[in-house]
Design a protein around this motif. Sequence first.
Motif, short mmCIF file in Angstrom:
data_model
loop_
_atom_site.label_atom_id
_atom_site.label_comp_id
_atom_site.label_asym_id
_atom_site.label_seq_id
_atom_site.Cartn_x
_atom_site.Cartn_y
_atom_site.Cartn_z
N SER A 182 7.46 1.77 5.92
CA SER A 182 6.61 0.79 6.53
C SER A 182 5.31 1.73 7.22
N ILE A 183 4.07 1.21 6.90
CA ILE A 183 2.93 1.93 7.25
C ILE A 183 2.26 1.50 8.46
N ALA A 184 3.05 0.38 9.03
CA ALA A 184 2.14 -0.37 10.09
C ALA A 184 2.04 0.62 11.44
N SER A 185 2.89 1.33 11.43
CA SER A 185 2.89 2.15 12.89
C SER A 185 2.02 3.57 12.62
N LEU A 186 1.63 3.79 11.25
CA LEU A 186 1.08 5.06 10.85
C LEU A 186 -0.36 4.89 11.20
N ASN A 187 -0.93 5.83 11.90
CA ASN A 187 -2.21 5.66 12.26
C ASN A 187 -3.48 6.00 11.19
N THR A 241 -7.60 3.92 9.84
CA THR A 241 -6.83 4.08 10.95
C THR A 241 -6.01 2.82 10.99
N SER A 242 -5.05 2.81 11.77
CA SER A 242 -4.01 1.50 11.96
C SER A 242 -4.81 0.49 12.50
N ARG A 258 -5.98 -0.99 3.72
CA ARG A 258 -4.67 -0.94 3.80
C ARG A 258 -3.99 -2.52 3.87
N ASN A 306 -0.75 -3.53 5.38
CA ASN A 306 0.68 -3.26 6.02
C ASN A 306 1.83 -3.97 5.80
N ASN A 362 2.60 -2.19 2.43
CA ASN A 362 2.62 -0.63 2.73
C ASN A 362 1.90 0.18 1.58
#
Length: 115
Positions: free
Chosen positions: A27-32, A52-53, A71, A73, A76
């Motif tokens: 998961s990329i949701a929390s990746l800034n 950024t996120s 992006r 999320n 991903n």
Amino acid sequence: QVQLVESGGGLVQAGGSLRLSCAASRSIASLNLMGWYRQAPGKQRELVARITSVGDRYYVDSVMGRFTISRDNAKNTVSLQMNSLRPEDTAVYYCYVRVVVTDYWGQGTQVTVSS
């Protein structure tokens, strides 16, 4: 740790378009920070675009107005829509993601723009 797989590179004539995609293994949701670098033969790797996120975007001057980073999320993925391509955009394009203080890279995808 995260694995990244790019797709969408290829050969295109000047003025054409390509869309690069990068799929992450988690998961990329929390990746800034996620983005794209490129490296042309004989040149240093340069940052092309990042996001950024919360959706803040940065572009290098040479692609402003022609490239769009996005992006998804839920899927991903991070993508780079490249329009009005120029021969000087020819390079290997690398997806990257920052996890805390560590950057992870994809294997790269070749983009070649013919004049």
